[in-house]
Design a protein around this motif. Structure first.
Motif, PDB file in Angstrom:
ATOM      1  N   PRO A  11       0.741  -1.318  -0.599  1.00 59.49           N
ATOM      2  CA  PRO A  11       0.380  -0.022  -0.102  1.00 59.49           C
ATOM      3  C   PRO A  11       1.025   1.713  -0.240  1.00 59.49           C
ATOM      4  O   PRO A  11       0.422   2.111  -0.545  1.00 59.49           O
ATOM      5  N   GLN A  12       2.188   1.575   0.303  1.00 53.96           N
ATOM      6  CA  GLN A  12       3.113   2.297   0.706  1.00 53.96           C
ATOM      7  C   GLN A  12       2.993   2.869  -0.856  1.00 53.96           C
ATOM      8  O   GLN A  12       3.437   3.668  -1.187  1.00 53.96           O
ATOM      9  N   PHE A  13       3.376   1.096  -1.309  1.00 53.39           N
ATOM     10  CA  PHE A  13       4.284   1.668  -2.772  1.00 53.39           C
ATOM     11  C   PHE A  13       3.367   2.614  -3.965  1.00 53.39           C
ATOM     12  O   PHE A  13       3.573   3.477  -4.034  1.00 53.39           O
ATOM     13  N   ILE A  14       1.830   2.287  -2.957  1.00 54.85           N
ATOM     14  CA  ILE A  14       1.172   2.727  -4.294  1.00 54.85           C
ATOM     15  C   ILE A  14       0.873   3.695  -4.216  1.00 54.85           C
ATOM     16  O   ILE A  14       0.868   4.997  -4.874  1.00 54.85           O
ATOM     17  N   LYS A  15       0.948   4.416  -3.029  1.00 51.92           N
ATOM     18  CA  LYS A  15       0.053   5.857  -2.615  1.00 51.92           C
ATOM     19  C   LYS A  15       2.392   6.711  -2.931  1.00 51.92           C
ATOM     20  O   LYS A  15       1.874   8.025  -3.568  1.00 51.92           O
ATOM     21  N   ALA A  16       3.023   6.110  -2.502  1.00 48.45           N
ATOM     22  CA  ALA A  16       4.249   7.072  -2.891  1.00 48.45           C
ATOM     23  C   ALA A  16       3.945   7.267  -4.479  1.00 48.45           C
ATOM     24  O   ALA A  16       5.071   8.296  -4.960  1.00 48.45           O
ATOM     25  N   ALA A  17       3.980   6.150  -5.377  1.00 46.09           N
ATOM     26  CA  ALA A  17       3.998   6.331  -6.896  1.00 46.09           C
ATOM     27  C   ALA A  17       3.685   7.661  -7.547  1.00 46.09           C
ATOM     28  O   ALA A  17       4.293   8.078  -8.183  1.00 46.09           O
ATOM     29  N   VAL A  18       2.827   8.202  -6.844  1.00 40.26           N
ATOM     30  CA  VAL A  18       2.100   9.130  -7.325  1.00 40.26           C
ATOM     31  C   VAL A  18       2.698  10.346  -7.514  1.00 40.26           C
ATOM     32  O   VAL A  18       3.372  11.116  -8.059  1.00 40.26           O
ATOM     33  N   LEU A  19       3.511  10.561  -6.006  1.00 42.14           N
ATOM     34  CA  LEU A  19       4.545  11.803  -5.808  1.00 42.14           C
ATOM     35  C   LEU A  19       5.779  11.080  -6.606  1.00 42.14           C
ATOM     36  O   LEU A  19       6.721  12.583  -6.781  1.00 42.14           O
ATOM     37  N   SER A  20       6.160  10.180  -6.576  1.00 39.92           N
ATOM     38  CA  SER A  20       7.666   9.563  -7.264  1.00 39.92           C
ATOM     39  C   SER A  20       7.540  10.014  -8.573  1.00 39.92           C
ATOM     40  O   SER A  20       9.011  10.620  -9.549  1.00 39.92           O
ATOM     41  N   ARG A  21       6.508   9.466  -9.246  1.00 43.04           N
ATOM     42  CA  ARG A  21       6.438   9.897 -10.540  1.00 43.04           C
ATOM     43  C   ARG A  21       6.358  11.469 -11.222  1.00 43.04           C
ATOM     44  O   ARG A  21       7.108  12.097 -12.119  1.00 43.04           O
ATOM     45  N   TYR A  22       5.804  12.398 -10.176  1.00 46.40           N
ATOM     46  CA  TYR A  22       5.657  13.412 -10.029  1.00 46.40           C
ATOM     47  C   TYR A  22       6.680  14.181 -10.118  1.00 46.40           C
ATOM     48  O   TYR A  22       7.202  15.033 -10.873  1.00 46.40           O
ATOM     49  N   ILE A  23       7.968  14.213  -9.231  1.00 51.35           N
ATOM     50  CA  ILE A  23       8.805  14.303  -9.146  1.00 51.35           C
ATOM     51  C   ILE A  23      10.503  14.180 -10.308  1.00 51.35           C
ATOM     52  O   ILE A  23      10.517  14.844 -10.779  1.00 51.35           O
ATOM     53  N   ARG A  24      10.286  12.663 -10.793  1.00 51.98           N
ATOM     54  CA  ARG A  24      10.953  12.745 -11.727  1.00 51.98           C
ATOM     55  C   ARG A  24      10.422  13.044 -12.927  1.00 51.98           C
ATOM     56  O   ARG A  24      11.815  12.930 -13.949  1.00 51.98           O
ATOM     57  N   GLU A  25       9.182  13.367 -13.187  1.00 48.15           N
ATOM     58  CA  GLU A  25       8.068  13.568 -14.388  1.00 48.15           C
ATOM     59  C   GLU A  25       8.528  15.283 -14.346  1.00 48.15           C
ATOM     60  O   GLU A  25       8.696  16.046 -15.816  1.00 48.15           O
ATOM     61  N   ASN A  26       8.976  15.856 -13.481  1.00 47.54           N
ATOM     62  CA  ASN A  26       9.318  17.593 -13.429  1.00 47.54           C
ATOM     63  C   ASN A  26      10.321  18.071 -12.665  1.00 47.54           C
ATOM     64  O   ASN A  26      10.566  18.225 -11.291  1.00 47.54           O
ATOM     65  N   PRO A  27      11.744  17.902 -13.520  1.00 46.50           N
ATOM     66  CA  PRO A  27      12.626  18.101 -12.569  1.00 46.50           C
ATOM     67  C   PRO A  27      12.954  19.785 -12.230  1.00 46.50           C
ATOM     68  O   PRO A  27      13.563  20.082 -11.188  1.00 46.50           O
TER      69      PRO A  27
END
Length: 51
Positions: A11-27
């Motif tokens: 469940p933590q992976f699922i929740k963190a994925a949204v933020l991690s993706r944003y950070i990766r896609e918006n340097p």
């Protein structure tokens, strides 16, 4: 800014994925992230999906 994300269960992976993706896609946001997997409920097949 440097963000340390500590996760251990699916469940933590699922929740963190949204933020991690944003950070990766918006340097330009100025945030770098280090992801720490605690190994809680470790399963090789599930880990292969996320990593």
């Amino acid at each position: 800014m440097h963000l340390l994300t500590i996760i251990g269960a699916r469940p933590q992976f699922i929740k963190a994925a949204v933020l991690s993706r944003y950070i990766r896609e918006n340097p330009s946001c100025g945030i770098t992230e280090t992801l720490v997997h605690t190994g809680q409920h470790y399963d090789q097949n599930m880990s292969d999906v996320f990593f």
